[in-house]
Design a protein around this motif. Structure first.
Motif, PDB file in Angstrom:
ATOM      1  N   ALA A   1      13.720  -7.030   2.891  1.00 13.61           N
ATOM      2  CA  ALA A   1      12.491  -7.191   2.108  1.00 13.61           C
ATOM      3  C   ALA A   1      12.660  -6.565   0.741  1.00 13.61           C
ATOM      4  CB  ALA A   1      11.315  -6.526   2.828  1.00 13.61           C
ATOM      5  N   MET A   2      11.822  -7.008  -0.196  1.00 17.35           N
ATOM      6  CA  MET A   2      11.663  -6.225  -1.419  1.00 17.35           C
ATOM      7  C   MET A   2      10.189  -6.189  -1.767  1.00 17.35           C
ATOM      8  SD  MET A   2      13.156  -8.607  -4.493  1.00 17.35           S
ATOM      9  CE  MET A   2      12.969 -10.387  -4.528  1.00 17.35           C
ATOM     10  N   VAL A   3       9.763  -5.061  -2.328  1.00 13.27           N
ATOM     11  CA  VAL A   3       8.423  -4.975  -2.922  1.00 13.27           C
ATOM     12  C   VAL A   3       8.631  -4.802  -4.419  1.00 13.27           C
ATOM     13  CG1 VAL A   3       6.970  -4.160  -1.037  1.00 13.27           C
ATOM     14  CG2 VAL A   3       8.345  -2.512  -2.299  1.00 13.27           C
ATOM     15  N   VAL A   4       7.768  -5.446  -5.201  1.00 13.92           N
ATOM     16  CA  VAL A   4       7.992  -5.470  -6.645  1.00 13.92           C
ATOM     17  C   VAL A   4       6.709  -5.156  -7.398  1.00 13.92           C
ATOM     18  CG1 VAL A   4       9.705  -7.272  -6.175  1.00 13.92           C
ATOM     19  CG2 VAL A   4       7.529  -7.906  -7.191  1.00 13.92           C
ATOM     20  N   SER A   5       6.877  -4.660  -8.613  1.00 11.88           N
ATOM     21  CA  SER A   5       5.739  -4.323  -9.462  1.00 11.88           C
ATOM     22  C   SER A   5       5.066  -5.602  -9.955  1.00 11.88           C
ATOM     23  CB  SER A   5       6.220  -3.509 -10.669  1.00 11.88           C
ATOM     24  OG  SER A   5       7.074  -4.311 -11.470  1.00 11.88           O
TER      25      SER A   5
ATOM     26  N   ARG B   1       0.831  -1.206   0.000  1.00 10.89           N
ATOM     27  CA  ARG B   1       0.000   0.000   0.000  1.00 10.89           C
ATOM     28  C   ARG B   1       0.869   1.261   0.000  1.00 10.89           C
ATOM     29  NH1 ARG B   1      -1.431   3.005   4.012  1.00 10.89           N
ATOM     30  NH2 ARG B   1      -0.925   1.452   5.600  1.00 10.89           N
ATOM     31  N   LEU B   2       1.905   1.285   0.833  1.00  5.82           N
ATOM     32  CA  LEU B   2       2.755   2.485   0.937  1.00  5.82           C
ATOM     33  C   LEU B   2       3.581   2.727  -0.327  1.00  5.82           C
ATOM     34  CD1 LEU B   2       3.974   1.970   4.597  1.00  5.82           C
ATOM     35  CD2 LEU B   2       2.669   3.952   3.783  1.00  5.82           C
ATOM     36  N   SER B   3       3.958   1.644  -1.005  1.00  7.98           N
ATOM     37  CA  SER B   3       4.816   1.785  -2.193  1.00  7.98           C
ATOM     38  C   SER B   3       4.023   1.977  -3.469  1.00  7.98           C
ATOM     39  CB  SER B   3       5.709   0.554  -2.339  1.00  7.98           C
ATOM     40  OG  SER B   3       4.926  -0.596  -2.566  1.00  7.98           O
ATOM     41  N   GLY B   4       2.788   1.478  -3.481  1.00 10.98           N
ATOM     42  CA  GLY B   4       2.027   1.460  -4.721  1.00 10.98           C
ATOM     43  C   GLY B   4       2.474   0.330  -5.640  1.00 10.98           C
ATOM     44  N   LEU B   5       3.313  -0.568  -5.128  1.00  8.68           N
ATOM     45  CA  LEU B   5       3.742  -1.724  -5.920  1.00  8.68           C
ATOM     46  C   LEU B   5       2.826  -2.910  -5.611  1.00  8.68           C
ATOM     47  CD1 LEU B   5       7.616  -1.272  -5.850  1.00  8.68           C
ATOM     48  CD2 LEU B   5       5.957  -0.517  -7.543  1.00  8.68           C
ATOM     49  N   SER B   6       3.258  -4.119  -6.032  1.00  8.95           N
ATOM     50  CA  SER B   6       2.288  -5.209  -6.086  1.00  8.95           C
ATOM     51  C   SER B   6       2.490  -6.334  -5.064  1.00  8.95           C
ATOM     52  CB  SER B   6       2.295  -5.768  -7.510  1.00  8.95           C
ATOM     53  OG  SER B   6       1.439  -6.850  -7.630  1.00  8.95           O
ATOM     54  N   LYS B   7       3.754  -6.775  -4.885  1.00  8.53           N
ATOM     55  CA  LYS B   7       3.974  -7.943  -4.032  1.00  8.53           C
ATOM     56  C   LYS B   7       5.279  -7.806  -3.250  1.00  8.53           C
ATOM     57  CE  LYS B   7       1.077 -11.359  -6.048  1.00  8.53           C
ATOM     58  NZ  LYS B   7       0.358 -10.477  -6.963  1.00  8.53           N
ATOM     59  N   ALA B   8       5.348  -8.493  -2.093  1.00 12.05           N
ATOM     60  CA  ALA B   8       6.540  -8.399  -1.237  1.00 12.05           C
ATOM     61  C   ALA B   8       7.210  -9.758  -1.064  1.00 12.05           C
ATOM     62  CB  ALA B   8       6.153  -7.840   0.129  1.00 12.05           C
ATOM     63  N   PHE B   9       8.525  -9.727  -0.834  1.00 12.40           N
ATOM     64  CA  PHE B   9       9.293 -10.920  -0.470  1.00 12.40           C
ATOM     65  C   PHE B   9      10.136 -10.542   0.742  1.00 12.40           C
ATOM     66  CE2 PHE B   9      13.246 -13.316  -0.390  1.00 12.40           C
ATOM     67  CZ  PHE B   9      12.801 -14.621  -0.513  1.00 12.40           C
ATOM     68  N   PHE B  10      10.282 -11.485   1.699  1.00 15.13           N
ATOM     69  CA  PHE B  10      11.021 -11.168   2.920  1.00 15.13           C
ATOM     70  C   PHE B  10      12.259 -12.046   3.103  1.00 15.13           C
ATOM     71  CE2 PHE B  10       6.715  -9.677   3.617  1.00 15.13           C
ATOM     72  CZ  PHE B  10       6.969  -8.366   3.986  1.00 15.13           C
ATOM     73  N   CYS B  11      13.304 -11.403   3.627  1.00 14.40           N
ATOM     74  CA  CYS B  11      14.558 -12.100   3.922  1.00 14.40           C
ATOM     75  C   CYS B  11      15.137 -11.479   5.185  1.00 14.40           C
ATOM     76  CB  CYS B  11      15.481 -12.008   2.717  1.00 14.40           C
ATOM     77  SG  CYS B  11      15.730 -10.320   2.135  1.00 14.40           S
ATOM     78  N   ASN B  12      16.467 -11.478   5.328  1.00 12.35           N
ATOM     79  CA  ASN B  12      17.050 -11.121   6.632  1.00 12.35           C
ATOM     80  C   ASN B  12      18.017  -9.956   6.660  1.00 12.35           C
ATOM     81  OD1 ASN B  12      15.955 -13.624   7.997  1.00 12.35           O
ATOM     82  ND2 ASN B  12      17.146 -14.463   6.313  1.00 12.35           N
ATOM     83  N   SER B  13      18.376  -9.428   5.505  1.00 11.57           N
ATOM     84  CA  SER B  13      19.383  -8.362   5.506  1.00 11.57           C
ATOM     85  C   SER B  13      19.300  -7.582   4.209  1.00 11.57           C
ATOM     86  CB  SER B  13      20.789  -8.958   5.646  1.00 11.57           C
ATOM     87  OG  SER B  13      21.134  -9.635   4.451  1.00 11.57           O
TER      88      SER B  13
END
Ligand SMILES: *Cc1c(COP(=O)(O)O)cnc(C)c1O
Length: 395
Positions: A262-266, A92-104
């Motif tokens: 983390a990354m959020v992606v289009s 929601r904050l980014s306006g992008l589509s999906k997130a992936f989570f990691c540790n660093s």
């Protein structure tokens, strides 16, 4: 045990990878940190832009405690409610589509660069694997992230590095244009270069990068590991510009001191990954995402961010008023501030520490201030006073 005891023991058993300062922090609260000798510091480094609500923040302790008694880890073989909630917020904050989570941060950038390659592979264009990055960049210490980190002091001795990373000059569009070819997959940059010396991208440069990506069908990857999460005065630094990134990476302050990346992606970039393509055992586990959810809720609040900008203006004005012939420039955005000098600042950092203020350096000649985002006006003034004292003692 006092500072000296920990230093001695540490030198015996800790691998010698850091030029550490000679104190051993044992306790923190808000902007304050105490070492093993009982000396108190005002912490304007906040664990390198990590503890954005200060140390042991009251707002996060109950969330951490409650989650500690509920569920720590279950793996990404299952749907994790707090991870889903955090993803929703970041999307929601980014306006992008999906997130992936990691540790660093390094791991987030590895994921971003792997996604860029896989995206073009799945599109039937496997020859597009090159990523254009920038001199003085910093993307992390794993081999892939290191290949993207265009600073000799970090890369030397680790060759051969993975292939496919090309270096342009930051804030120089022509240098980017010259590197684009039929092999280019993505352009990757920090909206504000951090370790390289606190250099914000100019609006013209950022607009030009977006246009180059649009015109050539390239993915735009933004590394917001340091400049994101409210640090720039907006939750995402790229919102200070007119940008439509495909991948935005995060880490440092995302969970206020708990390890996370983390990354959020289009939507189009998201199609690059299918089940089995990428993974992380701990990534986005319940304990860290519970804390991150609350942290993000607080930091993304507009009233909170207005305070970040007010403290930024106060600090920048105070720093610009410092009358020192060695000081050449005060730059940055929000509470990511660099004070450039004509010489190495490590002795100045040491003097600040001796006078009770923790600050960092970036790119050798730049004093780096990345305090908690919720510092008070009084704390900002106190820090300015200590910097003044340290400058007077700096020969
Ligand atoms: C700190 C940093 C990284 C690396 O993060 P780690 O968590 O240390 O791997 C990557 N990119 C930027 C911009 C950073 O500031």
């Amino acid at each position: 045990m006092n500072n000296q005891d920990y230093i001695q023991k540490g030198q015996e058993v800790i691998l010698n990878t850091y030029a550490r300062f000679p104190i051993a922090p044992v306790k923190g609260k808000g902007t304050h940190l105490w070492d093993a000798d009982g000396k108190e510091y005002l912490d304007f480094l906040s664990g390198i832009a990590v503890c954005s609500l200060g140390h042991a923040p009251d707002a996060l302790i109950p969330v951490l405690k409650e989650q500690a008694e509920t569920l720590w880890h279950a793996s990404n073989l299952y749907w994790l409610p707090k991870q889903v909630e955090l993803a929703e917020k970041l999307v929601r904050l980014s306006g992008l589509s999906k997130a992936f989570f990691c540790n660093s941060g390094a791991e987030a950038n590895e994921g971003a660069m792997k996604l860029a390659r896989k995206y073009f592979y799945r599109k039937g264009e496997p020859e597009r694997y090159e990523i254009i990055v920038f001199n003085h960049s910093f993307h992390g210490r794993t081999l892939g992230a290191l290949a993207a980190t265009m600073q000799p002091k970090y890369q030397t001795g680790y060759g051969p590095l993975p292939e496919g990373w090309l270096a342009a000059d930051y804030n120089d569009l022509d240098s980017v244009r010259r590197l684009i070819s039929s092999h280019t997959a993505a352009i990757m940059l920090e909206p504000i270069q951090g370790e390289g010396g606190i250099y914000p991208g100019t609006p013209e440069f950022m607009a030009g990068i977006q246009k180059l990506c649009d015109d050539n069908g390239l993915l735009l990857i933004l590394d917001e590991v340091q400049c994101g999460m409210g640090r720039s005065g907006k939750f995402f630094a790229f919102k200070n510009y007119d940008l439509k990134p495909d991948i935005v990476t995060m880490a440092k302050a995302l969970a206020g001191g708990m390890p996370i990346g983390a990354m959020v992606v289009s939507e189009r970039a998201a199609a690059g990954f299918q089940p089995g393509d990428h993974a992380s055992t701990f990534g986005g586990n319940p304990l860290v995402t519970a804390v991150a959810c609350k942290n993000v809720e607080i930091i993304s609040d507009e009233t909170f961010l207005a305070q970040v900008n007010a403290r930024s203006a106060q600090l920048m004005a105070g720093l610009r008023a410092l009358n020192d012939p060695r000081l050449t420039e005060v730059r940055g955005m929000g509470l990511m501030i660099g004070v450039a000098f004509t010489e190495e600042v490590r002795p100045l950092v040491q003097l600040c520490m001796e006078n009770g203020l923790l600050v960092g350096s970036a790119g050798g000649n730049v004093l780096r201030l990345v305090p908690p985002l919720n510092i008070t006006a009084e704390e900002a003034d106190a820090a300015l006073d200590i910097i003044k004292t340290a400058l007077a003692a700096w020969k």
